[in-house]
Motif scaffolding. Sequence first.
Motif, PDB file in Angstrom:
ATOM      1  N   GLY A  98       0.807  -1.210   0.000  1.00  0.00           N
ATOM      2  CA  GLY A  98       0.000   0.000   0.000  1.00  0.00           C
ATOM      3  C   GLY A  98       0.834   1.251   0.000  1.00  0.00           C
ATOM      4  O   GLY A  98       2.041   1.224   0.249  1.00  0.00           O
ATOM      5  N   VAL A  99       0.171   2.357  -0.310  1.00  0.00           N
ATOM      6  CA  VAL A  99       0.781   3.680  -0.226  1.00  0.00           C
ATOM      7  C   VAL A  99      -0.090   4.541   0.671  1.00  0.00           C
ATOM      8  O   VAL A  99      -1.275   4.278   0.840  1.00  0.00           O
ATOM      9  N   MET A 100       0.511   5.572   1.243  1.00  0.00           N
ATOM     10  CA  MET A 100      -0.190   6.380   2.241  1.00  0.00           C
ATOM     11  C   MET A 100       0.166   7.848   2.105  1.00  0.00           C
ATOM     12  O   MET A 100       1.348   8.198   1.998  1.00  0.00           O
ATOM     13  N   TYR A 101      -0.878   8.699   2.083  1.00  0.00           N
ATOM     14  CA  TYR A 101      -0.718  10.151   2.110  1.00  0.00           C
ATOM     15  C   TYR A 101       0.158  10.680   0.972  1.00  0.00           C
ATOM     16  O   TYR A 101       0.920  11.624   1.153  1.00  0.00           O
ATOM     17  N   THR A 102       0.077  10.056  -0.182  1.00  0.00           N
ATOM     18  CA  THR A 102       0.894  10.503  -1.307  1.00  0.00           C
ATOM     19  C   THR A 102       0.374  11.832  -1.865  1.00  0.00           C
ATOM     20  O   THR A 102      -0.818  12.129  -1.772  1.00  0.00           O
ATOM     21  N   PRO A 103       1.260  12.636  -2.449  1.00  0.00           N
ATOM     22  CA  PRO A 103       0.785  13.808  -3.194  1.00  0.00           C
ATOM     23  C   PRO A 103      -0.155  13.342  -4.301  1.00  0.00           C
ATOM     24  O   PRO A 103      -0.144  12.169  -4.694  1.00  0.00           O
ATOM     25  N   LYS A 104      -0.942  14.251  -4.837  1.00  0.00           N
ATOM     26  CA  LYS A 104      -1.910  13.868  -5.854  1.00  0.00           C
ATOM     27  C   LYS A 104      -1.197  13.301  -7.070  1.00  0.00           C
ATOM     28  O   LYS A 104      -0.407  13.976  -7.716  1.00  0.00           O
ATOM     29  N   GLN A 161     -11.895   9.379  -8.060  1.00  0.00           N
ATOM     30  CA  GLN A 161     -10.487   9.640  -8.387  1.00  0.00           C
ATOM     31  C   GLN A 161     -10.014  11.016  -7.913  1.00  0.00           C
ATOM     32  O   GLN A 161      -8.942  11.468  -8.292  1.00  0.00           O
ATOM     33  N   TRP A 162     -10.829  11.681  -7.107  1.00  0.00           N
ATOM     34  CA  TRP A 162     -10.438  12.957  -6.505  1.00  0.00           C
ATOM     35  C   TRP A 162     -10.005  13.976  -7.568  1.00  0.00           C
ATOM     36  O   TRP A 162      -8.996  14.664  -7.436  1.00  0.00           O
ATOM     37  N   GLU A 163     -10.795  14.076  -8.619  1.00  0.00           N
ATOM     38  CA  GLU A 163     -10.458  15.002  -9.708  1.00  0.00           C
ATOM     39  C   GLU A 163     -10.878  16.434  -9.408  1.00  0.00           C
ATOM     40  O   GLU A 163     -10.266  17.379  -9.908  1.00  0.00           O
ATOM     41  N   ARG A 164     -11.902  16.595  -8.577  1.00  0.00           N
ATOM     42  CA  ARG A 164     -12.374  17.952  -8.270  1.00  0.00           C
ATOM     43  C   ARG A 164     -11.578  18.600  -7.151  1.00  0.00           C
ATOM     44  O   ARG A 164     -11.398  19.820  -7.128  1.00  0.00           O
ATOM     45  N   SER A 165     -11.136  17.807  -6.204  1.00  0.00           N
ATOM     46  CA  SER A 165     -10.308  18.307  -5.099  1.00  0.00           C
ATOM     47  C   SER A 165      -9.509  17.119  -4.593  1.00  0.00           C
ATOM     48  O   SER A 165      -9.765  15.982  -4.978  1.00  0.00           O
ATOM     49  N   TYR A 166      -8.529  17.382  -3.716  1.00  0.00           N
ATOM     50  CA  TYR A 166      -7.713  16.272  -3.231  1.00  0.00           C
ATOM     51  C   TYR A 166      -7.314  16.471  -1.782  1.00  0.00           C
ATOM     52  O   TYR A 166      -6.896  17.556  -1.381  1.00  0.00           O
ATOM     53  N   SER A 167      -7.458  15.411  -1.013  1.00  0.00           N
ATOM     54  CA  SER A 167      -7.036  15.377   0.382  1.00  0.00           C
ATOM     55  C   SER A 167      -6.228  14.109   0.596  1.00  0.00           C
ATOM     56  O   SER A 167      -6.719  13.005   0.336  1.00  0.00           O
ATOM     57  N   ARG A 168      -4.984  14.245   1.032  1.00  0.00           N
ATOM     58  CA  ARG A 168      -4.156  13.056   1.258  1.00  0.00           C
ATOM     59  C   ARG A 168      -4.802  12.094   2.252  1.00  0.00           C
ATOM     60  O   ARG A 168      -4.958  10.908   1.961  1.00  0.00           O
ATOM     61  N   ARG A 212       6.261   7.663   4.834  1.00  0.00           N
ATOM     62  CA  ARG A 212       7.293   8.548   4.270  1.00  0.00           C
ATOM     63  C   ARG A 212       6.711   9.690   3.449  1.00  0.00           C
ATOM     64  O   ARG A 212       7.372  10.710   3.237  1.00  0.00           O
ATOM     65  N   ASN A 213       5.462   9.545   2.972  1.00  0.00           N
ATOM     66  CA  ASN A 213       4.842  10.606   2.186  1.00  0.00           C
ATOM     67  C   ASN A 213       3.993  11.555   3.021  1.00  0.00           C
ATOM     68  O   ASN A 213       3.349  12.443   2.461  1.00  0.00           O
ATOM     69  N   SER A 214       3.985  11.363   4.352  1.00  0.00           N
ATOM     70  CA  SER A 214       3.205  12.251   5.205  1.00  0.00           C
ATOM     71  C   SER A 214       3.758  13.667   5.110  1.00  0.00           C
ATOM     72  O   SER A 214       4.965  13.873   4.969  1.00  0.00           O
ATOM     73  N   PRO A 215       2.883  14.676   5.196  1.00  0.00           N
ATOM     74  CA  PRO A 215       3.356  16.059   5.192  1.00  0.00           C
ATOM     75  C   PRO A 215       4.359  16.292   6.317  1.00  0.00           C
ATOM     76  O   PRO A 215       4.265  15.683   7.384  1.00  0.00           O
ATOM     77  N   ALA A 216       5.307  17.187   6.102  1.00  0.00           N
ATOM     78  CA  ALA A 216       6.370  17.435   7.080  1.00  0.00           C
ATOM     79  C   ALA A 216       5.797  17.830   8.432  1.00  0.00           C
ATOM     80  O   ALA A 216       6.323  17.451   9.480  1.00  0.00           O
ATOM     81  N   ALA A 217       4.699  18.575   8.450  1.00  0.00           N
ATOM     82  CA  ALA A 217       4.109  19.034   9.708  1.00  0.00           C
ATOM     83  C   ALA A 217       3.630  17.868  10.552  1.00  0.00           C
ATOM     84  O   ALA A 217       3.580  17.950  11.783  1.00  0.00           O
ATOM     85  N   LEU A 218       3.279  16.758   9.894  1.00  0.00           N
ATOM     86  CA  LEU A 218       2.853  15.565  10.627  1.00  0.00           C
ATOM     87  C   LEU A 218       4.028  14.631  10.875  1.00  0.00           C
ATOM     88  O   LEU A 218       4.127  14.005  11.925  1.00  0.00           O
ATOM     89  N   ARG A 219       4.939  14.551   9.921  1.00  0.00           N
ATOM     90  CA  ARG A 219       6.048  13.609  10.013  1.00  0.00           C
ATOM     91  C   ARG A 219       6.979  13.927  11.175  1.00  0.00           C
ATOM     92  O   ARG A 219       7.467  13.040  11.869  1.00  0.00           O
ATOM     93  N   LEU A 220       7.242  15.214  11.438  1.00  0.00           N
ATOM     94  CA  LEU A 220       8.157  15.603  12.506  1.00  0.00           C
ATOM     95  C   LEU A 220       7.644  15.200  13.883  1.00  0.00           C
ATOM     96  O   LEU A 220       8.361  14.568  14.659  1.00  0.00           O
ATOM     97  N   PRO A 221       6.364  15.515  14.233  1.00  0.00           N
ATOM     98  CA  PRO A 221       5.855  15.041  15.524  1.00  0.00           C
ATOM     99  C   PRO A 221       5.874  13.520  15.651  1.00  0.00           C
ATOM    100  O   PRO A 221       6.138  12.979  16.715  1.00  0.00           O
TER     101      PRO A 221
END
Length: 315
Positions: A98-104, A161-168, A212-221
């Motif tokens: 699986g993959v997690m929190y990838t950029p669009k 497919q999250w074409e209108r908006s995107y949330s990781r 590893r694809n989590s946003p930096a603001a989440l990855r650091l904590p």
Amino acid sequence: MSEKWTTANIPDQRGRVALVTGANTGLGYETAKALAERGASVVLAVRNVEKGKQAAARMAGDVTVQALDLTSLDSVRTAAAALRSRLDRLDLLINNAGVMYTPKQTTRDGFELQFGTNHLGHFALTGLLLELMLPVPGSRVVTVSSTGHRIQAAIHFDDLQWERSYSRPGAYGQSKLANLMFTYELQRRLATHGTTIAVAAHPGMSSTELARNSPAALRLPLTWLSPLVTQTAAMGALPTLRAATDPAALGGQYYGPGGRFEIKGNPRLVTSSPQSYEVALQRRLWTVSEDLTGVRFPIGESKQTPVPSGSTATM
């Protein structure tokens, strides 16, 4: 069996054939390693064959490698054809990768990456391999979900497919909710065959490369808190291993860590979100998944009465 289920509880797996996706690292590696150590013939289904061979070399027992890229339906079909030609049976199919929190991003077939990889790729693979499992008594399809199936999670049929908006996290939650809905609907369809069952599991919060694809603001904590709130990949693999091998496991069950909030601990039966048990949504997702992948399963739709939410009986 002991109250705390561990790899020591895994029955002898000699004579069984297991396929684990994403098995060159993390949870998949630990799952495959434990099965091989108990005597199973294990196939590591991985995107990077060289890394798969390196992982296989670190395992004891009968371990082989199969190229599989879940982001490509062509690759899924090619891998399934190769496996059908070389295997005469499949006892365990463990949909772990699986993959997690990838950029669009999108898969090669144009699907949103998390939904396409985590759900549609495994849906297609299962459908294409099921003929190897149906004749095998005690065979199991185990699909790995996540507590993320509860977070911002819904099946967005109007924009899958999250074409209108995107949330990781939203896209990840959709894919993990889909894993559970797929398991429950698959079990309902398998129930009339009496051989193969479908079971789900989640690893809690495990220390793997998945975040590893989590946003930096989440990855650091998470880096600071990791020793307190996460467990090793070996511990995180235990719910999957129990779902795959515990003789007492029933179709449609869901295993996760037994500690507080299911974050870590030895595996036990858990329940998923109320939404995941909605049969109409499960069946709608199944139909959409067949249409998107072009894969039809060699089993028909069941007319059985759905099992109530949280039940531990077979569906």
